[in-house]
Scaffold this active site. Structure first.
Site, PDB file in Angstrom:
ATOM      1  CG  ASP A  16       3.650  -8.298  -2.424  1.00  0.00           C
ATOM      2  OD1 ASP A  16       3.651  -7.632  -3.468  1.00  0.00           O
ATOM      3  OD2 ASP A  16       4.696  -8.568  -1.789  1.00  0.00           O
ATOM      4  CG  ASN A  64       2.141   1.202  -3.725  1.00  0.00           C
ATOM      5  OD1 ASN A  64       1.146   0.716  -3.175  1.00  0.00           O
ATOM      6  ND2 ASN A  64       3.284   0.537  -3.818  1.00  0.00           N
TER       7      ASN A  64
END
Ligand code: FPP
Length: 231
Positions: A16, A64
């Site tokens: 991330d 996503n």
């Protein structure tokens, strides 16, 4: 200390912070993802040098797809290139490449590149690289339940579920590491991490390297794993 390091058999990374890394430098998000791919290269080599048996990475979640089309397109082209070049090179060094997730929804050229490297590396016996793509843990568990139902079985045990997960055959997940300061699992390997150690680091994924792995292993080595028992 260095000699007393405990080495996890299976480590998972939630990669991330690519976007924030880029933003801090006045760059595009795509530059952040490119730098993220470079960090992944470094981490895979570093993990293999340490004798880690399997590395799982969260590259693209089912959620996503809600990102801008241009970013999704860029990510898949990056992943395709990575499969064709880097993963092929690692396969030549003995790594076995696997993917977790619903691959049927991926762009055709990405799917081709992935299938090629899976096939190319399938008989290798070195470190397993498991890339989660279009992956969600709840989806994985529901898929496992459906596979079991299709076989006609009416009573389920843990082993049956394990055998229907994408991670079948991988060593138990010892450690999950998330970069960028966020302290959550975001639908990643929820079944597998039941007894995993969790490490959250503040630095962004593109800043991860061999030294970061050393830091991680030092922290992991300090953890007292009791698996619900008493020592
Ligand atoms: C999260 O950071 C990262 C991703 C959704 C993509 C991860 C992809 C890579 C590391 C690229 C390389 C991967 C492979 C397999 C070649 P973010 O974009 O959510 O960052 P932010 O939270 O700072 O916006």
């Amino acid at each position: 200390m260095a000699n007393n390091l405990k080495i996890p058999r299976h480590i998972a990374f939630i990669m991330d912070g690519n976007g924030r890394w880029a933003q801090q430098r006045g760059l595009q998000r795509s530059d952040g993802h490119r730098a993220g791919a470079e960090a992944l290269k470094k981490m895979l080599i570093a993990c293999s040098k340490k004798g880690i048996e399997a590395v799982s990475v969260y590259a693209f979640s089912c959620e996503n797809w809600s990102r801008p089309q241009a970013e999704i397109k860029f990510l898949f082209s990056l992943i395709s290139q990575f499969a064709k070049k880097e993963l092929k090179t690692y396969a030549d060094q003995g790594f076995r490449v696997r993917f977790s997730g619903d691959l049927s929804q991926l762009p055709k050229n990405t799917l081709n590149a992935i299938n090629k490297v899976i096939d190319y590396s399938k008989n290798n016996t070195g470190m397993i690289v498991n890339i989660a793509l279009n992956y969600g843990s709840r989806q994985e568990i529901v898929r496992a339940v459906n596979l079991i139902l299709q076989s006609g079985i009416r009573s389920v045990d843990e082993q049956m579920v394990e055998d229907c997960l994408y991670t079948v055959g991988l060593p138990p997940l010892d450690l999950v590491v998330r970069s960028s300061g966020e302290k959550r699992l975001s639908n990643f390997m929820l079944w597998q991490c039941a007894y995993s150690e969790l490490i959250f680091l503040d630095k962004f994924w593109p800043d991860f390297d061999e030294n970061t792995l050393e830091e991680i292993l030092k922290e992991y080595s300090l953890r007292d794993r009791r698996f619900g028992g008493i020592k």
